[in-house]
Design an enzyme around this catalytic site. Structure first.
Site, PDB file in Angstrom:
ATOM      1  N   GLU A  58      -9.747  -1.916  -1.078  1.00  0.00           N
ATOM      2  CA  GLU A  58     -10.539  -2.190  -2.606  1.00  0.00           C
ATOM      3  C   GLU A  58     -11.291  -3.249  -2.584  1.00  0.00           C
ATOM      4  O   GLU A  58     -12.370  -3.443  -3.303  1.00  0.00           O
ATOM      5  CB  GLU A  58      -9.439  -2.252  -3.509  1.00  0.00           C
ATOM      6  CG  GLU A  58      -8.731  -3.421  -3.900  1.00  0.00           C
ATOM      7  CD  GLU A  58      -7.862  -3.800  -2.757  1.00  0.00           C
ATOM      8  OE1 GLU A  58      -7.005  -4.792  -3.074  1.00  0.00           O
ATOM      9  OE2 GLU A  58      -7.455  -3.008  -2.001  1.00  0.00           O
TER      10      GLU A  58
ATOM     11  N   CYS B 213      -1.252  -2.463   1.225  1.00  0.00           N
ATOM     12  CA  CYS B 213      -0.569  -3.769   1.779  1.00  0.00           C
ATOM     13  C   CYS B 213       1.133  -3.756   1.267  1.00  0.00           C
ATOM     14  O   CYS B 213       1.591  -2.846   1.841  1.00  0.00           O
ATOM     15  CB  CYS B 213      -1.356  -4.899   0.974  1.00  0.00           C
ATOM     16  SG  CYS B 213      -0.778  -6.633   1.586  1.00  0.00           S
TER      17      CYS B 213
ATOM     18  N   HIS C 167      -6.642  -4.288   2.732  1.00  0.00           N
ATOM     19  CA  HIS C 167      -7.179  -4.191   1.098  1.00  0.00           C
ATOM     20  C   HIS C 167      -8.632  -3.490   1.161  1.00  0.00           C
ATOM     21  O   HIS C 167      -9.445  -4.161   0.992  1.00  0.00           O
ATOM     22  CB  HIS C 167      -7.251  -5.419   0.426  1.00  0.00           C
ATOM     23  CG  HIS C 167      -5.907  -6.182   0.219  1.00  0.00           C
ATOM     24  ND1 HIS C 167      -5.413  -5.808  -0.998  1.00  0.00           N
ATOM     25  CD2 HIS C 167      -4.985  -6.812   0.701  1.00  0.00           C
ATOM     26  CE1 HIS C 167      -4.175  -6.303  -1.266  1.00  0.00           C
ATOM     27  NE2 HIS C 167      -4.204  -6.773   0.073  1.00  0.00           N
TER      28      HIS C 167
END
Length: 238
Positions: free
Chosen positions: A214, A112, A212
């Site tokens: 994660e 990001c 993202h």
């Protein structure tokens, strides 16, 4: 065998815990969990312009995390009215760290905001408020809530070899890539044409994604980062 050490860049921001309300160097724990599930050892790297080489000497790879908007002055623009949260010290520190890491050919995964740092470091610029360009807010429909959308990936890219030709992602950004930086290759787009990922094919591993990973269930990007970090560490010992 010792785990590869992956540095994760942090925010510096006011935070509250227990009885305390103070400025803190922090990061969402999902970044740490993703690195450790992939077999790495996470080490938080607060922003500092001092000791960049010393920091890199302790690491085998770097993860540039998300966060607030970069200072548009870094790419010769005036701030848009929707640009917010500028942290000049973090910007300068991460640019210095990234440039030094790339000079060493250290593996880098930029997420990001981190991928925007990568683009700006290479002389590119940013679209400061995507909704004005694409006509919708599907990349960040609700502040504080990740949006879901699909991304098409170049099958001949390094990223495509890791995540496949199409991936459902979680995103939370109102800015995007404008002019792409020198040496970077566009390797993924959303259905609206927004550039979603870039990579440097001349580097060992330098991949930037606007989404993202994660927050998703696909750990492949972190596994790739940790594998490259392990090889990088071995190459330094030879």
């Amino acid at each position: 065998m010792a785990r590869p050490v992956i540095g994760i860049t942090t925010y510096v921001t006011p935070a509250k815990w227990s009885y305390w309300d103070a400025e803190a160097a922090l990061i969402p724990a999902d970044y740490v969990y993703a690195v450790e599930r992939a077999g790495g050892r996470a080490l938080l790297v607060p922003p500092s312009e001092d000791g960049v080489e010393e920091t890199l000497q302790a690491l085998d790879g770097l993860l540039f995390s998300g966060g607030s908007d970069l200072d548009p002055g870094l790419y010769d623009q005036e701030p848009h009215e929707e640009t917010f949260g500028i942290h000049e010290m973090r910007d300068r520190a991460e640019l210095a760290l990234l440039e030094a890491a790339l000079a060493r050919d250290m593996p880098v995964l930029a997420i990001c905001r981190g991928s925007q740092v990568l683009n700006v470091a290479r002389g590119g610029n940013l679209v400061q408020h995507l909704p004005e360009t694409i006509g919708h807010e599907a990349h960040r429909e609700t502040p504080g809530v990740f949006s879901d959308h699909a991304v098409e990936v170049d099958p001949d890219s390094r990223l495509g070899g890791i995540v496949g030709n199409s991936v459902d992602v979680k995103s939370h950004h109102h800015q995007g890539y404008g002019e792409v930086g020198e040496g970077l290759r566009v390797v993924a787009r959303a259905g609206d044409g927004t550039i979603e990922a870039v990579e440097d094919p001349e580097r060992r591993f330098a991949v930037g994604v606007l989404w993202h990973p994660e927050e998703g269930e696909d750990a492949a990007l972190f596994a790739a980062l940790v594998a490259e970090a392990r090889d990088y560490r071995a190459s330094r010992k030879r």
